[in-house]
Design a protein around this motif. Structure first.
Motif, PDB file in Angstrom:
ATOM      1  N   ARG A 135     -33.250  22.311 -68.709  1.00  0.00           N
ATOM      2  CA  ARG A 135     -34.623  22.018 -68.305  1.00  0.00           C
ATOM      3  C   ARG A 135     -34.688  21.911 -66.788  1.00  0.00           C
ATOM      4  NH1 ARG A 135     -37.647  20.954 -72.668  1.00  0.00           N
ATOM      5  NH2 ARG A 135     -36.591  20.330 -74.587  1.00  0.00           N
ATOM      6  N   ASN A 136     -35.912  21.790 -66.265  1.00  0.00           N
ATOM      7  CA  ASN A 136     -36.107  21.665 -64.815  1.00  0.00           C
ATOM      8  C   ASN A 136     -37.269  20.708 -64.520  1.00  0.00           C
ATOM      9  OD1 ASN A 136     -36.163  21.963 -62.065  1.00  0.00           O
ATOM     10  ND2 ASN A 136     -36.981  24.040 -62.082  1.00  0.00           N
ATOM     11  N   PRO A 137     -37.100  19.431 -64.850  1.00  0.00           N
ATOM     12  CA  PRO A 137     -38.166  18.479 -64.537  1.00  0.00           C
ATOM     13  C   PRO A 137     -38.039  17.974 -63.102  1.00  0.00           C
ATOM     14  CG  PRO A 137     -36.445  17.364 -65.757  1.00  0.00           C
ATOM     15  CD  PRO A 137     -36.014  18.802 -65.607  1.00  0.00           C
ATOM     16  N   GLY A 138     -39.098  18.064 -62.346  1.00  0.00           N
ATOM     17  CA  GLY A 138     -39.123  17.454 -61.033  1.00  0.00           C
ATOM     18  C   GLY A 138     -38.275  18.115 -59.974  1.00  0.00           C
ATOM     19  N   MET A 170     -35.935  12.948 -56.992  1.00  0.00           N
ATOM     20  CA  MET A 170     -34.602  12.458 -57.321  1.00  0.00           C
ATOM     21  C   MET A 170     -34.600  10.942 -57.374  1.00  0.00           C
ATOM     22  SD  MET A 170     -31.860  14.958 -55.426  1.00  0.00           S
ATOM     23  CE  MET A 170     -32.539  14.880 -53.783  1.00  0.00           C
ATOM     24  N   ASP A 171     -34.052  10.409 -58.458  1.00  0.00           N
ATOM     25  CA  ASP A 171     -33.921   8.973 -58.600  1.00  0.00           C
ATOM     26  C   ASP A 171     -32.755   8.475 -57.743  1.00  0.00           C
ATOM     27  OD1 ASP A 171     -31.414   9.169 -60.074  1.00  0.00           O
ATOM     28  OD2 ASP A 171     -32.635   9.920 -61.725  1.00  0.00           O
ATOM     29  N   THR A 182     -33.854  22.602 -57.180  1.00  0.00           N
ATOM     30  CA  THR A 182     -34.588  23.865 -57.192  1.00  0.00           C
ATOM     31  C   THR A 182     -35.747  23.909 -56.210  1.00  0.00           C
ATOM     32  OG1 THR A 182     -36.011  23.097 -59.006  1.00  0.00           O
ATOM     33  CG2 THR A 182     -33.991  24.299 -59.604  1.00  0.00           C
ATOM     34  N   ARG A 183     -36.033  22.796 -55.516  1.00  0.00           N
ATOM     35  CA  ARG A 183     -37.099  22.828 -54.514  1.00  0.00           C
ATOM     36  C   ARG A 183     -36.851  21.738 -53.483  1.00  0.00           C
ATOM     37  NH1 ARG A 183     -41.368  20.226 -58.731  1.00  0.00           N
ATOM     38  NH2 ARG A 183     -41.448  18.122 -57.836  1.00  0.00           N
ATOM     39  N   GLY A 243     -24.112  22.007 -58.385  1.00  0.00           N
ATOM     40  CA  GLY A 243     -23.916  23.211 -57.603  1.00  0.00           C
ATOM     41  C   GLY A 243     -24.741  23.173 -56.329  1.00  0.00           C
ATOM     42  N   ARG A 244     -24.503  24.115 -55.454  1.00  0.00           N
ATOM     43  CA  ARG A 244     -25.361  24.223 -54.268  1.00  0.00           C
ATOM     44  C   ARG A 244     -26.793  24.519 -54.691  1.00  0.00           C
ATOM     45  NH1 ARG A 244     -20.453  26.517 -52.566  1.00  0.00           N
ATOM     46  NH2 ARG A 244     -19.531  25.372 -50.805  1.00  0.00           N
ATOM     47  N   ASP A 245     -26.952  25.293 -55.751  1.00  0.00           N
ATOM     48  CA  ASP A 245     -28.225  25.446 -56.457  1.00  0.00           C
ATOM     49  C   ASP A 245     -27.889  25.880 -57.870  1.00  0.00           C
ATOM     50  OD1 ASP A 245     -28.445  28.451 -56.759  1.00  0.00           O
ATOM     51  OD2 ASP A 245     -28.417  28.327 -54.576  1.00  0.00           O
ATOM     52  N   ILE A 246     -28.844  25.811 -58.772  1.00  0.00           N
ATOM     53  CA  ILE A 246     -28.551  26.008 -60.191  1.00  0.00           C
ATOM     54  C   ILE A 246     -28.149  27.448 -60.493  1.00  0.00           C
ATOM     55  CG2 ILE A 246     -30.945  26.474 -60.882  1.00  0.00           C
ATOM     56  CD1 ILE A 246     -28.269  24.414 -62.824  1.00  0.00           C
ATOM     57  N   ASP A 247     -28.751  28.420 -59.786  1.00  0.00           N
ATOM     58  CA  ASP A 247     -28.376  29.812 -60.035  1.00  0.00           C
ATOM     59  C   ASP A 247     -26.988  30.123 -59.488  1.00  0.00           C
ATOM     60  OD1 ASP A 247     -30.744  30.427 -61.383  1.00  0.00           O
ATOM     61  OD2 ASP A 247     -31.794  30.907 -59.528  1.00  0.00           O
TER      62      ASP A 247
END
Length: 333
Positions: free
Chosen positions: A62-65, A92-93, A86-87, A40-44
């Motif tokens: 979850r929200n790792p990294g 990102m790998d 989210t930030r 998505g454009r963002d998770i929310d």
């Protein structure tokens, strides 16, 4: 080697791909459609569209990294995995970066998973046919959603070193889940949706050359293709059975949605088909969510309607009357 670098993104995504309290899954007798990765454009934003406009229950992840995931789980064990950054300094790998480069920061899907009935046999078969494969990756023994170091890994997966299809495909299997009454009840509730969605029926893979995807799928062992046309998106190609589900290998058929999508985004997962318990109830919910009337049509999977989600999600969602377990790619006219 896009598929190889994507593996770390897939492994991240599976960090919570099954709930902590997992119910037992029916023994799989054949391969099946497992899930699609939808950015998505963002998770929310993506979660709100799925819940408010489309009527799904969205489950937490979850929200790792700085890259979060959430889930839309279905009764047939398939699911849609929602992803969002989210930030600004998200970790990102290379696989995530490749997805984002293809999507140009927008929403959409580029990867799908097939659940293998027998992962080791599928691996050997594909290797013997000359496909270059990644190693088989497994969940960590300390996976917080797993059963602990003494239990089989919660999931195993592999992909291709070089993508044979226009979109990335990987194969996955899961360890049996928990069978205590509370786990079974929790799992059942996680798969119930206000819009009545129950099954993941088809992946729509869009490229300039549907025949090339058909040939590669046949080489993988998925034969029995039949020609199809999807006038609702101005596309043509093939319906290829995968267990009781279907992969639609598509290319544009003149001007229209498919041609626009390919021109704007290149090869992609154009859409998915979902079976619902009551098509008219689902249609009314989506019409209310988008504040517009939606026409039904006779689709590849029978009576269907198309949610206008391409601008919101970068991917179409087709709803059709639940078909149960007829022959995939059969005549449902």
């Amino acid at each position: 080697m896009r598929s190889f670098v994507l593996l770390s993104a897939l492994i991240f995504g599976l960090g919570a791909s099954q709930p902590v309290a997992r119910a037992a899954e029916p023994a799989a007798q054949k391969d099946s459609l497992d899930h699609v990765l939808l950015w998505g454009r963002d998770i929310d934003q993506v979660s709100a569209i799925m819940a408010v406009k489309l009527g799904f229950q969205v489950r937490p992840g979850r929200n790792p990294g700085g890259v979060a995931n959430r889930y839309v789980r279905l009764a047939d064990r398939g699911y849609l995995e929602l992803l969002g950054i989210t930030r600004p300094d998200a970790e990102m790998d290379p696989g995530m970066l490749a997805d984002q480069a293809s999507l140009k920061g927008g929403p959409g899907a580029r990867s799908v998973g097939i659940r293998a009935a027998a992962l080791d046999q599928v691996y050997a078969r594909l290797r013997d046919k000359g496909f270059g494969l990644t190693p088989v990756f497994t969940a960590s023994p300390t996976d917080p959603d797993g059963g602990g170091p003494t239990q089989p890994p919660r999931w195993r997966l592999f992909a291709f070193e070089r993508p044979p299809l226009s979109s990335t495909v990987f194969f996955i299997d899961y360890a049996p889940g928990k069978t205590d009454p509370a786990s079974v009840a929790d799992d059942r509730l996680a798969r119930e949706h206000p819009n009545g969605a129950r099954e993941l029926s088809a992946f729509w893979l869009l490229s300039p050359d549907a025949e090339a995807d058909r040939q590669q799928l046949e080489k993988m062992g998925f034969g029995g293709a039949r020609p199809v046309r999807l006038p609702q998106v101005a596309a043509r190609g093939y319906c290829i059975p995968v267990g009781s589900g279907e992969v639609l290998a598509l290319q544009p058929d003149g001007p229209g949605i498919a041609a626009d999508a390919l021109r704007e985004g290149g090869p992609q997962v154009l859409g998915v088909s979902l079976g619902v318990a009551d098509l008219e109830t689902a249609r009314r919910r989506v019409e209310r969510g988008y504040e517009q009337s939606l026409a039904s049509y006779a689709g590849v999977l029978g009576k269907s309607f198309l949610a206008p989600t391409r601008s919101d999600l970068g991917m179409l969602i087709e709803f059709h009357a639940e078909v149960g377990t007829p022959a995939a790619c059969g005549d449902r006219s």
